[in-house]
Design an enzyme around this catalytic site. Sequence first.
Site, PDB file in Angstrom:
ATOM      1  CB  VAL A 260      67.034 -28.225  58.258  1.00 17.15           C
ATOM      2  CG1 VAL A 260      67.196 -28.043  59.770  1.00 17.15           C
ATOM      3  CG2 VAL A 260      65.746 -28.977  57.942  1.00 17.15           C
ATOM      4  CB  CYS A 261      70.412 -25.543  59.917  1.00 21.12           C
ATOM      5  SG  CYS A 261      71.702 -24.902  60.999  1.00 21.12           S
ATOM      6  CB  THR A 262      73.751 -22.939  57.339  1.00 23.93           C
ATOM      7  OG1 THR A 262      74.278 -24.207  57.745  1.00 23.93           O
ATOM      8  CG2 THR A 262      73.905 -21.949  58.483  1.00 23.93           C
TER       9      THR A 262
ATOM     10  N   GLY B  45      64.633 -22.945  60.532  1.00 20.40           N
ATOM     11  CA  GLY B  45      65.728 -22.304  61.263  1.00 20.40           C
ATOM     12  C   GLY B  45      66.801 -23.306  61.671  1.00 20.40           C
TER      13      GLY B  45
END
Lengths: 276, 276
Positions: free
Chosen positions: A148-150, A198
């Site tokens: 998830v995310c970075t 994202g």
Amino acid sequence: MTMTRRDVGVAALTAAVAAVAAGGHTARAAEQKPVHDMSGMPASWTGHEQIAFLIYPQFTALDMVGPHYMLTSLMGAKVHVVAATRDPIHSDAGLIFTPSATFEDCPKDLDIICVPGGTTGTLAAMQDESTLRFLKDRGSRAKFVTSVCTGSLIIGAAGLLDGYKATSHWVAEPVLSVFGATPVHARIVKDRNRITAGGVTSGIDFGLYLLGMLRDRTYAETVQLMAQYAPEPPYDSGVPERASPEVKGMVDAMFTQFGPMAETIGRASFDKAKLL
Amino acid sequence: MTMTRRDVGVAALTAAVAAVAAGGHTARAAEQKPVHDMSGMPASWTGHEQIAFLIYPQFTALDMVGPHYMLTSLMGAKVHVVAATRDPIHSDAGLIFTPSATFEDCPKDLDIICVPGGTTGTLAAMQDESTLRFLKDRGSRAKFVTSVCTGSLIIGAAGLLDGYKATSHWVAEPVLSVFGATPVHARIVKDRNRITAGGVTSGIDFGLYLLGMLRDRTYAETVQLMAQYAPEPPYDSGVPERASPEVKGMVDAMFTQFGPMAETIGRASFDKAKLL
């Protein structure tokens, strides 16, 4: 007695709630004798997944807690929160979590490994040899390698996105190419057994998507209704295409340093991880 | 030098990110010397809020972590995670949190107090005298008394919703009337200084709403873009009106016991709290 599909679901999910009531510490329904006869339940509704979330200092808690909510609703699954040691881990916003497993005692064969993101803490995790070694090992056998995310920058640094389509926080998408990945601007990207989400809140959609994939639509919709997940954001600024130039410019300016740093660190870690 | 509003925002929010990088353990920007000259910043962008989330055994972590993400983005705010003691608290899904403050050392005057929900753990918290006493005290002076999900049953039991419109997890809405509240079926309900949110994921919309209220629209939109909060639920089953009868029936059946128990316990606790 004939059990309809609905009765079956009620029994199964009531057992899950009973497990919560009893204080199940891994998955909601794990390690708990069912309080109803579930012998007629579709086999597909109870699994035996081993799921691990990696956490590390200064990670973003919501990246992990969103999909954790969803995946702990999987009957029969065991969900681990894994870090280098069992010492408490401080999130970037100051929440303090105690891991349930270490790199050493985390199950060797995972169904899902999921890595949340962050900013400075993520850059540090990308450079940490024991983290890269853990991810390389578990990622080589996991049924699904996810982020998830970075968090995708960390699995990317570990070499797990080489040749795959993937996404990240929108700010960090271009960085993925240093790991041999093809960046895609989307909320959830699935390429074979790699599933990346994202930024931050994307983890909730990602978790719900996994429920549908691992069980079925009815199961996922039931958990969605329990989570009252019918979002009504009071503003409409959640992606760069919809944000005002003022707002977009602010976030861009905040992350001017992050992109180049992530690329430099990412390139070095990606090369280093190959030798681990 | 003339600073435009945008430059100002960049400086302010960059300082917030710098605070994250330095590992700020209360609010993202708290206790941190700004790395930019912020003297030209609108006074309204930096606050001095004292914010407390109450946590308790078997609470639902996502109810708290969603709005915690949002509120720790408030520059200048201090965000506390409060429990009876500093012993680790297990969420209903097995996450382990260490509180940052106790009922004793939590600031006396709070700008916001927020109580997350749960199921069995929430029924226990509604009956806990020290919890009710803490909420009665801080709630009597807090600028905003708030809850997410069935957290409204706890603040209701403490007598803080008497005469107010309020909401809860959709399953628990009818229970609110035992506390003298008027139940409203909505995602966020604000009645004077009481702000209650619906089930679980409503806390994210609620947190973003608070940012707009406490700062301004641009501030909230910037945090929304950082959180990439442009939800795309893969199913459309998040409220009873949109769920299929099968899914709605399952959740209803799971909570058959919860409503009557919450009413009985709620009535008794509401009466008891008056005498505390």
